[in-house]
Design a protein around this motif. Structure first.
Motif: not given
Length: 243
Positions: A198-207, A236-240
């Motif tokens: 799961x990546x942030x909108x900037x492409x960083x790892x979140x989970x 879907x998570x990233x788009x949210x």
């Protein structure tokens, strides 16, 4: 009294027009950058010494500031307590996606975050019936086994993995190339799993988002079957989270 402005005239940040609040925030912002002796606090905030001392001591009384071993002001424990009380946007966004994954795949779904040399289950949606692999929220697992661990390692800064018994670089390169990971019996005999980042909108790892279940149901190549659903759920998570 002048009208509150949206930014300081000297460009140091927003002002509310309420002096004591603005000065207190300036002190907190300064200390957030580095521990500050009183002289440093005066220099960085440009407040009079008596004012800086009075407000810093008041913030200390409210546990928003504390002192380190050298007597310098540092952020206090109340700051972390207030931050922890805020809803985590990633976990909030993941809730309905995990439930969707569970229903689409028919297996338990989890969300993992890295914490040093471990991964922590921060959200889950369990299969309601039949044989299932239960990973309670709060469970800590090593970064050395499982598809979730592969994903968290593959998208981490390699320098941060120094000294951790993780995976061969060849394995992590392949995980990054595919965009997902699978494991069969790595963490627990008879258990298979598939995970995606799961990546942030900037492409960083979140989970890492995962499903897990018995090998008898997921098969020996679960990635071919479930990876498209996992990656769709991660997106879907990233788009949210996208503003």
């Amino acid at each position: 009294m002048g009208q509150p402005s949206s930014a300081d005239d000297d460009g140091k940040g927003a002002r509310s027009g309420i002096g004591v609040v603005d000065k207190s925030v300036a002190i907190l912002a300064s200390v957030a950058l580095a521990p500050r002796a009183l002289a440093d606090l005066v220099a960085t905030t440009e407040l009079p010494r008596a004012t800086a001392h009075r407000l810093a001591v008041a913030l200390e009384a409210h546990r928003l500031l504390a002192r380190d071993s050298e007597g310098r002001f540092v952020l206090g424990p109340r700051v972390g307590e207030l931050a922890a009380a805020l809803p985590d946007p990633v976990i909030v966004a993941a809730g309905p996606v995990l439930a969707w994954l569970r229903d689409e795949c028919g297996e338990s779904a989890q969300l993992y975050r890295r914490d040093g040399a471990e991964r922590v289950c921060v959200a889950a949606a369990e299969r309601a019936h039949g044989l299932r692999t239960t990973v309670p929220v709060g469970t800590r697992l090593p970064l050395s086994a499982g598809s979730g661990a592969q994903v968290l390692c593959a998208w981490s800064d390699p320098a941060s993995l120094a000294g951790i018994d993780a995976f061969p670089e060849r394995t992590l390169n392949e995980v990054r190339r595919r965009g997902w990971a699978q494991s069969i019996g790595q963490r627990e005999a008879g258990v298979a799993s598939v995970s995606a980042p799961v990546l942030s909108p900037e492409g960083d790892l979140l989970a890492a988002i995962s499903i897990s279940g018995p090998v008898e149901r997921l098969g020996r190549s679960p990635g071919a079957r479930f990876a498209p659903v996992l990656t769709r759920g991660a997106h879907r998570i990233t788009s949210t989270l996208t503003p």
